[in-house]
Design a protein around this motif. Structure first.
Motif, PDB file in Angstrom:
ATOM      1  N   VAL A 126      -0.645   7.338  -3.007  1.00  0.00           N
ATOM      2  CA  VAL A 126       0.503   7.676  -2.168  1.00  0.00           C
ATOM      3  C   VAL A 126       1.362   8.658  -2.964  1.00  0.00           C
ATOM      4  CG1 VAL A 126       0.514   5.549  -0.843  1.00  0.00           C
ATOM      5  CG2 VAL A 126       1.770   5.656  -2.992  1.00  0.00           C
ATOM      6  N   ILE A 148      -0.515   4.999  -7.436  1.00  0.00           N
ATOM      7  CA  ILE A 148      -1.373   3.998  -6.799  1.00  0.00           C
ATOM      8  C   ILE A 148      -0.724   2.624  -6.947  1.00  0.00           C
ATOM      9  CG2 ILE A 148      -3.652   2.942  -6.687  1.00  0.00           C
ATOM     10  CD1 ILE A 148      -4.838   5.461  -7.837  1.00  0.00           C
ATOM     11  N   LYS A 180       4.772  16.271  -0.993  1.00  0.00           N
ATOM     12  CA  LYS A 180       3.349  16.363  -1.292  1.00  0.00           C
ATOM     13  C   LYS A 180       2.950  17.807  -1.544  1.00  0.00           C
ATOM     14  CE  LYS A 180      -1.209  15.261   0.690  1.00  0.00           C
ATOM     15  NZ  LYS A 180      -1.912  14.635   1.842  1.00  0.00           N
ATOM     16  N   THR A 189       0.831  -1.208   0.000  1.00  0.00           N
ATOM     17  CA  THR A 189       0.000   0.000   0.000  1.00  0.00           C
ATOM     18  C   THR A 189       0.860   1.250   0.000  1.00  0.00           C
ATOM     19  OG1 THR A 189      -0.146  -0.078   2.415  1.00  0.00           O
ATOM     20  CG2 THR A 189      -1.914  -1.147   1.165  1.00  0.00           C
ATOM     21  N   GLU A 190       2.171   1.086   0.062  1.00  0.00           N
ATOM     22  CA  GLU A 190       3.117   2.199  -0.002  1.00  0.00           C
ATOM     23  C   GLU A 190       4.064   1.966  -1.178  1.00  0.00           C
ATOM     24  OE1 GLU A 190       2.977   4.861   1.894  1.00  0.00           O
ATOM     25  OE2 GLU A 190       1.289   4.059   3.041  1.00  0.00           O
ATOM     26  N   LYS A 195      -9.369   5.940  -6.477  1.00  0.00           N
ATOM     27  CA  LYS A 195      -9.867   6.723  -5.350  1.00  0.00           C
ATOM     28  C   LYS A 195      -8.693   7.431  -4.695  1.00  0.00           C
ATOM     29  CE  LYS A 195     -13.427   3.233  -4.404  1.00  0.00           C
ATOM     30  NZ  LYS A 195     -13.929   2.238  -3.410  1.00  0.00           N
ATOM     31  N   MET A 196      -8.919   8.646  -4.235  1.00  0.00           N
ATOM     32  CA  MET A 196      -7.821   9.416  -3.648  1.00  0.00           C
ATOM     33  C   MET A 196      -7.242   8.742  -2.412  1.00  0.00           C
ATOM     34  SD  MET A 196      -6.881  11.856  -5.472  1.00  0.00           S
ATOM     35  CE  MET A 196      -5.736  12.550  -4.268  1.00  0.00           C
ATOM     36  N   GLU A 197      -8.033   7.972  -1.691  1.00  0.00           N
ATOM     37  CA  GLU A 197      -7.497   7.304  -0.502  1.00  0.00           C
ATOM     38  C   GLU A 197      -6.521   6.173  -0.881  1.00  0.00           C
ATOM     39  OE1 GLU A 197     -11.921   5.913  -0.801  1.00  0.00           O
ATOM     40  OE2 GLU A 197     -10.743   7.749  -1.140  1.00  0.00           O
ATOM     41  N   GLU A 198      -6.471   5.804  -2.164  1.00  0.00           N
ATOM     42  CA  GLU A 198      -5.529   4.786  -2.620  1.00  0.00           C
ATOM     43  C   GLU A 198      -4.189   5.396  -3.055  1.00  0.00           C
ATOM     44  OE1 GLU A 198      -8.234   1.382  -4.667  1.00  0.00           O
ATOM     45  OE2 GLU A 198      -8.398   3.375  -5.583  1.00  0.00           O
TER      46      GLU A 198
END
Length: 313
Positions: A207, A189, A181, A7-8, A202-205
């Motif tokens: 990094v 992603i 950032k 996820t990173e 999705k923005m929550e995905e």
């Protein structure tokens, strides 16, 4: 290594092997190589950009707010032909060359149509090409790009499970300045190279590929990503300027994004060594893609080919 995408963005040291890097790319679609280039080398790269950048804000006409390249961004195209620090030194960096061999070099084995035992299996190779090289110099106010896949330029579809053979291109984004950032670090992603065309990002995905100068984000062209927004307000802030050097390498059967045959003056091409001339496309593959008179252009000689006129054609 786990088969499940991280996820990173995984970070690897500069002494990593091409095979180890490729394994992470196959799983996650992207990886950051820390300190891939020294501070001294990056300083030379930035100097070349500053020498060649257009004097106005950007080299295009007026822009709408939703443009792919916002007006706060200066772009220097055909980067790889502007001197060894931004050309050969990057394109033939051992890790970059190794990844081309691991991911893009094609060994093709075919049997003949009649499957006759009296005929040998045909083997051929197709070598990778430089597809595009550009420097981005992004100033405060630059808006984020839409999240996209680079291989959309070839009209690709993603309607089956991802395979290594489906890789068309990879990109190498080298930080010329500190990227955060806040000043527009690339949105990425992990694992999105395996998605079909129906899945919406999705923005929550997302990094952010935050990097120090000299580090590089390497990613597959099927991975979803975007240039970030530069939200720094003060133009004197040390983070106000974000410089990224971007190189993209593709399989040899694909049309290059940047028309390097027209972008690079012939006088410049003739100063390059044969490896670089081949990488930008002045070579035919074993399968005969790119031949002249059914020979490789390098076999004939570029001096001779460039001297051809309508009378000698």
């Amino acid at each position: 290594m786990s088969s499940k995408s991280s996820t990173e963005i995984i970070r690897l040291s500069a002494n990593v092997t091409a095979k180890e890097t490729a394994d992470v790319l196959l799983r996650d679609g992207g990886v950051i190589i820390e300190n891939m280039f020294s501070e001294e080398h990056v300083a030379k790269m930035v100097q070349i950009v500053e020498k060649n950048l257009p004097s106005d804000r950007h080299e295009f006409g007026p822009k709408s707010p939703d443009t792919f390249f916002p007006e706060q961004t200066k772009l220097l195209w055909t980067l790889a032909a502007r001197g060894d620090p931004v050309g050969r030194d990057v394109c033939f960096h051992p890790l970059v060359k190794g990844l081309r061999d691991e991911l893009l070099f094609m060994n093709v084995v075919r049997t003949n149509d009649m499957n006759s035992e009296s005929m040998q299996t045909r083997k051929t190779t197709i070598t990778p090409r430089l597809s595009l090289s550009v420097a981005f110099d992004i100033r405060p106010g630059g808006k984020a790009q839409p999240i996209h896949r680079d291989e959309d330029v070839w009209g690709t579809t993603h309607d089956r499970p991802f395979r290594k053979e489906d890789i068309r291109q990879f990109g190498v984004l080298i930080a010329g300045t500190k990227t955060t950032k806040e000043n527009g670090a690339t949105l990425f992603i992990p694992g999105s190279h395996t998605w079909d065309d129906e899945r919406i990002p999705k923005m929550e995905e997302v990094v952010y590929a935050e990097m120090e100068p000299g580090s590089a984000l390497i990613f597959l062209s099927g991975a979803r990503h975007a240039g970030g927004a530069n939200k720094i307000k003060d133009p004197q802030d040390p983070l106000a300027r974000r410089v990224i050097f971007s190189y993209f390498f593709a399989k040899g059967y694909l049309r290059q994004e940047e028309n390097l045959f027209l972008s690079i003056p012939r006088e410049v091409v003739l100063t390059m060594d044969q490896d670089m001339q081949a990488l930008i496309g002045y070579e035919s593959t074993e399968s005969h893609c790119g031949f002249v008179d059914f020979k490789s252009p390098l076999e004939i000689g570029l001096d001779e080919l460039f001297a051809r006129t309508a009378e000698t054609f």
